[in-house]
Design an enzyme around this catalytic site. Structure first.
Site, PDB file in Angstrom:
ATOM      1  N   ILE A 195      43.915  29.631  -6.534  1.00 55.21           N
ATOM      2  CA  ILE A 195      44.961  29.437  -5.539  1.00 55.21           C
ATOM      3  C   ILE A 195      44.330  28.886  -4.262  1.00 55.21           C
ATOM      4  O   ILE A 195      43.494  29.539  -3.640  1.00 55.21           O
ATOM      5  CB  ILE A 195      45.703  30.761  -5.252  1.00 55.21           C
ATOM      6  CG1 ILE A 195      46.389  31.259  -6.534  1.00 55.21           C
ATOM      7  CG2 ILE A 195      46.720  30.575  -4.127  1.00 55.21           C
ATOM      8  CD1 ILE A 195      46.911  32.663  -6.459  1.00 55.21           C
TER       9      ILE A 195
ATOM     10  N   ASP B 214      33.529  26.286  -6.636  1.00 52.67           N
ATOM     11  CA  ASP B 214      34.660  25.625  -7.270  1.00 52.67           C
ATOM     12  C   ASP B 214      34.347  24.134  -7.438  1.00 52.67           C
ATOM     13  O   ASP B 214      33.949  23.469  -6.483  1.00 52.67           O
ATOM     14  CB  ASP B 214      35.905  25.817  -6.385  1.00 52.67           C
ATOM     15  CG  ASP B 214      37.176  25.305  -7.031  1.00 52.67           C
ATOM     16  OD1 ASP B 214      37.238  25.260  -8.271  1.00 52.67           O
ATOM     17  OD2 ASP B 214      38.124  24.961  -6.286  1.00 52.67           O
ATOM     18  N   HIS B 215      34.507  23.619  -8.628  1.00 54.45           N
ATOM     19  CA  HIS B 215      34.307  22.191  -8.922  1.00 54.45           C
ATOM     20  C   HIS B 215      32.935  21.668  -8.470  1.00 54.45           C
ATOM     21  O   HIS B 215      32.836  20.718  -7.700  1.00 54.45           O
ATOM     22  CB  HIS B 215      35.415  21.352  -8.279  1.00 54.45           C
ATOM     23  CG  HIS B 215      36.724  21.466  -8.977  1.00 54.45           C
ATOM     24  ND1 HIS B 215      36.986  20.899 -10.205  1.00 54.45           N
ATOM     25  CD2 HIS B 215      37.856  22.122  -8.623  1.00 54.45           C
ATOM     26  CE1 HIS B 215      38.219  21.188 -10.575  1.00 54.45           C
ATOM     27  NE2 HIS B 215      38.772  21.932  -9.645  1.00 54.45           N
TER      28      HIS B 215
ATOM     29  N   GLY C  51      46.748  20.115  -5.803  1.00 55.72           N
ATOM     30  CA  GLY C  51      47.556  19.692  -4.666  1.00 55.72           C
ATOM     31  C   GLY C  51      48.908  20.386  -4.613  1.00 55.72           C
ATOM     32  O   GLY C  51      49.218  21.279  -5.397  1.00 55.72           O
TER      33      GLY C  51
ATOM     34  N   SER D 120      46.191  25.621  -2.413  1.00 58.54           N
ATOM     35  CA  SER D 120      47.254  24.970  -1.630  1.00 58.54           C
ATOM     36  C   SER D 120      48.161  25.976  -0.931  1.00 58.54           C
ATOM     37  O   SER D 120      48.605  25.747   0.200  1.00 58.54           O
ATOM     38  CB  SER D 120      48.095  24.062  -2.524  1.00 58.54           C
ATOM     39  OG  SER D 120      47.328  22.980  -3.011  1.00 58.54           O
TER      40      SER D 120
END
Length: 307
Positions: A253, A82-83, A179, A255
């Site tokens: 998903i 991710d990222h 966030g 947070s």
């Protein structure tokens, strides 16, 4: 069953108008909770690893945990970066056994984003690995990823970006954010923009980042036992379900997992202050993850019984 890439997962998800959940992992309990839920719901699943998770747990540990998860659960599973901040991180993950990586060049110029994405694509495709890219920017903060405001994805640019970079899926910005503090007022997603992108890229799998719903039950429980989460507010689940029917094949998903775990740990420690065995508070936390992920799969993503 070995690790798989998301190609077949996404093809079916697109055809049948549902999404596959990409759940961020950091430790054993989170992985176990996710896998128990996916197994019970007979759902494909993506275990998503951020830069922070790689730093916290270590890539070898994460891959061994994923290996253990596969031994205990007979279902299609992707391990996804991710990222990914640069080519080097993507390469390390590809070489380390990941079946999918995201290169996030969204903070660069359009041309630079294409260039860095194509470099990762060329390396990944030689190894049979899927590549997700991002065009547009999400507001909010999550680990090292932060932006003060959203830059919505331009539909025409999206077409050019996909054609020139060769990326396999594209994360778009239509109003979600990273966030737990996503909306100050009414929650809104730009479905007209999503519809336009889908029209211009028919059959192409799109991705939604920053898509936790921030269930108020977890916020209230955490606050009751000492947290200060204030106005935490996420993406309404009905909006996510709608997006899944409009070409979004992967919904991230993170947070919600953090909130569920933390709320239950806080409650356990408050109600049983004599306990100091980590298993006593991690066990209910793991169960909270399982319950929450199972709800997402069944009622939000629509991916139950898809294997």
């Amino acid at each position: 069953m070995p690790l798989v890439g998301p190609k077949e997962m996404f093809a079916r998800a697109y055809a049948e108008s549902y999404a596959v959940g990409a759940f961020n992992i950091n430790n054993m309990e989170i992985i176990q909770g996710i896998m128990q839920a996916a197994s019970e719901e007979k759902s494909p699943v993506i275990l998503q690893v951020s830069a922070g998770a790689r730093k916290y747990a270590g890539q070898p540990y994460i891959m061994k945990l994923a290996e253990a998860a596969l031994q205990e659960n007979d279902l299609p599973m992707v391990v996804h970066l991710d990222h990914g901040a640069d080519f080097e991180i993507c390469k390390a993950c590809i070489d380390g056994g990941f079946t999918s990586v995201m290169i996030d060049g969204s903070h660069h110029s359009f041309e630079e984003n294409i260039a860095i994405t194509k470099k990762v694509v060329d390396y990944a495709h030689d190894k049979g690995v899927w590549v997700e890219a991002e065009l547009g920017q999400l507001a909010g903060v999550e680990e090292h990823v932060s932006a003060e405001k959203s830059v919505y994805t331009d539909p025409d640019q999206a077409v050019e970006f996909v054609q020139r970079s060769g990326c396999d899926s594209l994360a778009i910005a239509i109003g979600t954010s990273h966030g737990a503090y996503k909306f100050k007022g009414e929650a809104k997603l730009d479905f007209e923009r999503l519809e336009k992108i889908t029209e211009l890229l028919p059959g192409y799998p799109l991705v939604l980042h920053g898509a936790s719903s921030v269930p108020q039950e977890f916020v209230e429980m955490a606050n009751k036992y000492g947290a200060k989460l204030g106005s935490a507010k996420g993406v309404p689940e009905e909006m996510l379900r709608k997006a899944a029917s409009m070409g979004v094949c992967k919904i991230n998903i993170d947070s919600d997992i953090r909130l569920a775990m933390t709320a239950y740990i806080r409650r356990q420690l408050a109600e049983s202050p004599e306990e100091f065995d980590p298993r006593s508070y991690l066990k209910p936390a793991r169960e909270a993850v399982r319950t929450m992920v199972q709800h997402k799969i069944k009622n939000v993503l629509g991916s139950s019984n898809k294997i």
